[in-house]
Design a protein around this motif. Structure first.
Motif: not given
Length: 281
Positions: A8, A11, A67
């Motif tokens: 990620t 995020l 992601v």
């Protein structure tokens, strides 16, 4: 990309609400999960840990940041099937994941939907049930099984899809201590014996202590990341966000405050007993 099977970058996520977005649930999470690792994500309700889990196989999509699953962007529709083949999800309530009236039919359900040939499905079902120690229950009705057994069947159903990573979102939350123990043994086996990447979402300290790596979340951010031994030494930081530490660490911490020279990384009962023995000697 690195060896990360899940990555990620910055995020961010907020659930949509009337009149705009609700408060931010994930607030700039940067995380890499290495292939073959066993990672626990620990946090209170509302910390963002389950929301993070649902980003790992594109059940939820970021409102900001990215992601990646095995290098694939979860926002790319064309990659969705491959992403979900790579990362399987197991949820809190096994009853929500069990769809058939016979155990082996339930485990076969996902591979059938993926169009796997019948002979290969048979092999996958047998392998998956063996991996979770439930082969003898193949012809049983799932609703007659215990909670721990049902959860192991739910895990087998995910394993039959042959994912490289399994994300388990509080899989022991609805189980008694025996069921919890069964499921945790299964999780460790998948990781150690079969090399599967495991991400365990939990709020239980003793479960988190069994992972190789521990990520602690609070208010949508990662506040600690390291081995359980390293993370649990940060007693005051964890207390500040309403988390406790294992009782063994708590005891050593209290003794240290009284001026005794005991290690804070004695997590297991045996290590703690040994540390106390050294002092008393």
């Amino acid at each position: 990309m690195s060896d990360a099977i899940i990555k990620t970058e910055h995020l961010r996520f907020a659930y949509a609400a009337e009149g705009g977005l609700s408060p931010v649930v994930l607030d700039g999470v940067d995380l890499e999960i290495e292939e073959g690792s066993f990672v626990a994500v620990l946090g209170h309700n509302g910390s963002g840990k389950s929301t993070l889990a649902k980003h790992m196989n594109a059940i939820l999509l970021p409102t900001g940041g990215k992601v990646y699953v095995d290098g694939m962007d979860t926002c790319e529709d064309a990659d969705l099937l491959d992403i979900r083949r790579t990362v399987g999800m197991v949820f809190q309530n096994p009853d929500n994941q069990i769809v058939a009236n016979v155990v082996e039919e339930d485990v076969a359900f996902a591979p059938e939907n993926l169009g796997v040939p019948p002979a290969e499905i048979r092999k996958r079902v047998d392998d998956a049930l063996a991996m979770v120690g439930m082969s003898e229950y193949a012809a049983h009705a799932p609703h007659l099984l215990s909670g721990g057994q049902k959860q192991r069947i739910a895990i087998a159903g995910v394993i039959a899809m042959r994912p490289r990573c399994v994300v388990l979102d509080e899989p022991t939350a609805m189980l008694d201590p025996i069921g919890r123990d069964e499921v945790l043994k299964t999780i460790r086996l998948l990781n150690r014996e079969y090399g599967m990447t495991v991400v365990l979402i939990t709020h239980h300290m003793d479960e988190a202590a069994q992972a190789d790596r521990l990520v602690v979340m609070a208010k949508g951010k990662v506040i600690a990341d390291g081995s359980p031994r390293q993370v649990f030494q940060r007693v005051e930081e964890l207390r500040a966000v309403g988390l406790t530490v294992p009782e063994t660490v708590e005891l050593c911490w209290e003794l240290r405050r009284e001026g005794l020279d005991v290690p804070l990384d004695a997590i297991s009962d045996e290590e703690c007993a040994q540390a106390l023995y050294q002092i008393l000697k």
